[in-house]
Write an enzyme that holds these catalytic residues in place. Sequence first.
Site, PDB file in Angstrom:
ATOM      1  N   LYS A  41      14.544  67.721  39.702  1.00  0.00           N
ATOM      2  CA  LYS A  41      15.158  68.105  38.429  1.00  0.00           C
ATOM      3  C   LYS A  41      14.614  67.137  37.395  1.00  0.00           C
ATOM      4  O   LYS A  41      15.063  65.994  37.285  1.00  0.00           O
ATOM      5  CB  LYS A  41      16.680  67.996  38.521  1.00  0.00           C
ATOM      6  CG  LYS A  41      17.457  68.890  37.583  1.00  0.00           C
ATOM      7  CD  LYS A  41      17.137  68.729  36.120  1.00  0.00           C
ATOM      8  CE  LYS A  41      17.945  67.649  35.446  1.00  0.00           C
ATOM      9  NZ  LYS A  41      17.576  67.464  34.009  1.00  0.00           N
ATOM     10  N   GLU A  75      17.734  53.676  40.404  1.00  0.00           N
ATOM     11  CA  GLU A  75      16.998  52.778  39.514  1.00  0.00           C
ATOM     12  C   GLU A  75      17.569  52.976  38.123  1.00  0.00           C
ATOM     13  O   GLU A  75      17.363  54.024  37.522  1.00  0.00           O
ATOM     14  CB  GLU A  75      15.507  53.115  39.611  1.00  0.00           C
ATOM     15  CG  GLU A  75      14.653  51.952  39.238  1.00  0.00           C
ATOM     16  CD  GLU A  75      14.412  51.919  37.767  1.00  0.00           C
ATOM     17  OE1 GLU A  75      15.258  51.333  37.053  1.00  0.00           O
ATOM     18  OE2 GLU A  75      13.413  52.494  37.335  1.00  0.00           O
ATOM     19  N   CYS A 131      12.174  51.341  31.719  1.00  0.00           N
ATOM     20  CA  CYS A 131      13.252  50.670  32.436  1.00  0.00           C
ATOM     21  C   CYS A 131      12.909  49.207  32.678  1.00  0.00           C
ATOM     22  O   CYS A 131      13.775  48.349  32.657  1.00  0.00           O
ATOM     23  CB  CYS A 131      13.551  51.382  33.740  1.00  0.00           C
ATOM     24  SG  CYS A 131      12.098  51.742  34.705  1.00  0.00           S
ATOM     25  N   GLU A 172      20.562  47.329  27.323  1.00  0.00           N
ATOM     26  CA  GLU A 172      19.263  48.010  27.355  1.00  0.00           C
ATOM     27  C   GLU A 172      19.180  48.901  26.107  1.00  0.00           C
ATOM     28  O   GLU A 172      19.948  49.857  25.969  1.00  0.00           O
ATOM     29  CB  GLU A 172      19.165  48.869  28.619  1.00  0.00           C
ATOM     30  CG  GLU A 172      17.834  49.567  28.748  1.00  0.00           C
ATOM     31  CD  GLU A 172      17.688  50.303  30.076  1.00  0.00           C
ATOM     32  OE1 GLU A 172      18.585  51.084  30.430  1.00  0.00           O
ATOM     33  OE2 GLU A 172      16.660  50.109  30.745  1.00  0.00           O
TER      34      GLU A 172
HETATM   35  P1  NAP Z   1      20.310  60.105  31.912  1.00  0.00           P
HETATM   36  O1  NAP Z   1      21.304  60.905  31.172  1.00  0.00           O
HETATM   37  O2  NAP Z   1      20.768  59.166  32.944  1.00  0.00           O
HETATM   38  O3  NAP Z   1      19.284  61.158  32.543  1.00  0.00           O
HETATM   39  C1  NAP Z   1      18.490  60.957  33.702  1.00  0.00           C
HETATM   40  C2  NAP Z   1      18.399  62.266  34.476  1.00  0.00           C
HETATM   41  O4  NAP Z   1      19.691  62.632  34.978  1.00  0.00           O
HETATM   42  C3  NAP Z   1      17.949  63.456  33.634  1.00  0.00           C
HETATM   43  O5  NAP Z   1      17.180  64.331  34.423  1.00  0.00           O
HETATM   44  C4  NAP Z   1      19.269  64.075  33.262  1.00  0.00           C
HETATM   45  O6  NAP Z   1      19.154  65.400  32.852  1.00  0.00           O
HETATM   46  C5  NAP Z   1      20.039  63.938  34.552  1.00  0.00           C
HETATM   47  N1  NAP Z   1      21.475  64.048  34.411  1.00  0.00           N
HETATM   48  C6  NAP Z   1      22.251  63.884  33.302  1.00  0.00           C
HETATM   49  N2  NAP Z   1      23.548  64.063  33.599  1.00  0.00           N
HETATM   50  C7  NAP Z   1      23.620  64.345  34.908  1.00  0.00           C
HETATM   51  C8  NAP Z   1      24.693  64.600  35.822  1.00  0.00           C
HETATM   52  N3  NAP Z   1      25.971  64.614  35.415  1.00  0.00           N
HETATM   53  N4  NAP Z   1      24.399  64.828  37.119  1.00  0.00           N
HETATM   54  C9  NAP Z   1      23.118  64.790  37.556  1.00  0.00           C
HETATM   55  N5  NAP Z   1      22.055  64.566  36.740  1.00  0.00           N
HETATM   56  C10 NAP Z   1      22.302  64.334  35.440  1.00  0.00           C
HETATM   57  O7  NAP Z   1      19.429  59.323  30.912  1.00  0.00           O
HETATM   58  P2  NAP Z   1      18.971  59.817  29.473  1.00  0.00           P
HETATM   59  O8  NAP Z   1      20.047  60.578  28.761  1.00  0.00           O
HETATM   60  O9  NAP Z   1      17.713  60.498  29.673  1.00  0.00           O
HETATM   61  O10 NAP Z   1      18.814  58.439  28.737  1.00  0.00           O
HETATM   62  C11 NAP Z   1      19.970  57.708  28.312  1.00  0.00           C
HETATM   63  C12 NAP Z   1      19.791  56.233  28.523  1.00  0.00           C
HETATM   64  O11 NAP Z   1      19.550  55.969  29.902  1.00  0.00           O
HETATM   65  C13 NAP Z   1      18.589  55.636  27.839  1.00  0.00           C
HETATM   66  O12 NAP Z   1      18.827  55.332  26.525  1.00  0.00           O
HETATM   67  C14 NAP Z   1      18.310  54.439  28.703  1.00  0.00           C
HETATM   68  O13 NAP Z   1      19.082  53.348  28.347  1.00  0.00           O
HETATM   69  C15 NAP Z   1      18.685  54.904  30.072  1.00  0.00           C
HETATM   70  N6  NAP Z   1      17.511  55.368  30.826  1.00  0.00           N
HETATM   71  C16 NAP Z   1      16.995  54.564  31.773  1.00  0.00           C
HETATM   72  C17 NAP Z   1      15.872  54.969  32.462  1.00  0.00           C
HETATM   73  C18 NAP Z   1      15.261  54.117  33.488  1.00  0.00           C
HETATM   74  O14 NAP Z   1      14.067  54.265  33.742  1.00  0.00           O
HETATM   75  N7  NAP Z   1      15.996  53.282  34.144  1.00  0.00           N
HETATM   76  C19 NAP Z   1      15.269  56.167  32.190  1.00  0.00           C
HETATM   77  C20 NAP Z   1      15.830  56.986  31.227  1.00  0.00           C
HETATM   78  C21 NAP Z   1      16.954  56.563  30.565  1.00  0.00           C
HETATM   79  P3  NAP Z   1      19.006  65.684  31.271  1.00  0.00           P
HETATM   80  O15 NAP Z   1      17.676  65.202  30.875  1.00  0.00           O
HETATM   81  O16 NAP Z   1      19.164  67.125  31.155  1.00  0.00           O
HETATM   82  O17 NAP Z   1      20.139  64.940  30.606  1.00  0.00           O
END
Ligand code: NAP
Length: 477
Positions: A173, A248, A282, A379
């Site tokens: 996904k 992660e 990250c 972060e």
């Molecule tokens: P996120 O919401 O954690 O999304 C990561 C993945 O999880 C995406 O594929 C997302 O889909 C999916 N997801 C969201 N809600 C879910 C749920 N309830 N159950 C299962 N999967 C779900 O992260 P983001 O919104 O992309 O970014 C938000 C913040 O997260 C960033 O600002 C950053 O601080 C952090 N982040 C960290 C990393 C890292 O590498 N550690 C990477 C990205 C973001 P959708 O895309 O459809 O929401």
Amino acid sequence: MQKHQLLIDGKWLDAEDGGTIPVINPNNGLEHGALARGNSRDIDKAVAAANKAFFGSWGKMAALEKGRLIYRLGELILKNEDELSHIEANDVGKPLTQSRNDVKALARYCEFYAGAVDKTHGETIPYQEGYTVLTLREPHGVTAHIIPWNYPMQIIGRSVIGSLTAGNCVVIKPGEDASLTTLFFGKLALEAGFPAGTINIVTGYGLEAGAPLSAHSGINHISFTGSNQVGTLIQKAAADNTVPVTLELGGKSPQLIFADADLDAALPFVVNAAIQNAGQTCSAGSRVLVESQIYDTFSQMLAKRFAELTVGPAEADYSTGPLINPSQLARVNDFLAQTNDLKILARGTIVDDAPQGGYYTVPVLFGEVPPSHVLAQEEIFGPVLSLIRFSGEEEAITIANGTNYGLVASVWTTDGARQLRVARALQSGQVFINNYGAGGGVELPFGGVKGSGYGREKGLEALKSFSNLKTIAIHHG
Ligand code: NAP
Ligand code: MG
């Protein structure tokens, strides 16, 4: 405008209910395609297809043949470097050179793991008289891969290729803001000859596709990279099915610059670690701890570099591109709004020809940031670097370990004993001495401690996370 479909059981399909999601180019804010909006019914089909392949074509394939397929996939990825990197530049806003690096990294994962498929040996264990005991590494079955938008190709490489190497079938996904290179990867996997159902891709929103995937009773392992909030939800979903998770969750990675460091050598690493992918990394090195004696010198060196940084469309390959979407831009602006008490040492510039609708923000360097300040703790996921002053080794370690995170750290010093002493004292999954690899090479096990998560991907270590150990004790007398 191109309409993209789901990859399930070797076929390209619309979502069951026909829903779509607009694809936006963050360089200009314009719509340039549509993704299938997968939901739980599509997830059901993908998980069933993956199970069928696991107990059938993929599961029964010889390790040697699996390795050949993975290698062939790597060759196809390299052959398509141009197309993949332009897709990424326009989907994620990643400057072209960085997009190309991601394509090469994905191919490199295929090269690295292809040779490992037939080398995941077990052991024999000395036991009681009359027994032979052996261990086998066995795949979990079907693994779920929930991928964020920031490094789709690199994260597909480290999680999906690692999992296939261990013998699993996968359901992916991707983040809905960055699905296009993942879909192209699926196309290349079919071209390479992977059996139907080995690799399935369901695009869609987190709540509609990610949540049902993580809660599905037909999956046997979850690999998740993303935010702490969603990471917690994933762990809860996994707990209901007693499924192991590799998590992660990002970091606030410190770079420690001691007074005896080679500052000219450190400078480009420090800048790059902070601004790569506009800080949406990250393992971004987003805190720089500088020893008091060299604080003024090094902060001036950094300020000069930051003032030279340019921001613009990814295709034109400036220092940084736009952020991924308006909410990420708002998030960075929220952090910047909390910095009235801080001193800005330098900022980059948005170029004149950057399109109005793009999600651009300039790199900013802040000086004398107190270690407890929100900027030094949270972060940000934007091109924002905090300089923190320290006096002596002990204080450096205390500040470095003083956040909830522990993903990557770097130590810059020419004192050999200190290099090891500090590296061992740091609470961090990876420590780089006199270098910084955001995420590091494909060979290097990667993952966090504390709030950065657990489990390791990359390197041969990943094959342990993606498999179970079976012990067979034979009594032969
Ligand atoms: P996120 O919401 O954690 O999304 C990561 C993945 O999880 C995406 O594929 C997302 O889909 C999916 N997801 C969201 N809600 C879910 C749920 N309830 N159950 C299962 N999967 C779900 O992260 P983001 O919104 O992309 O970014 C938000 C913040 O997260 C960033 O600002 C950053 O601080 C952090 N982040 C960290 C990393 C890292 O590498 N550690 C990477 C990205 C973001 P959708 O895309 O459809 O929401
Ligand atoms: Mg996009």
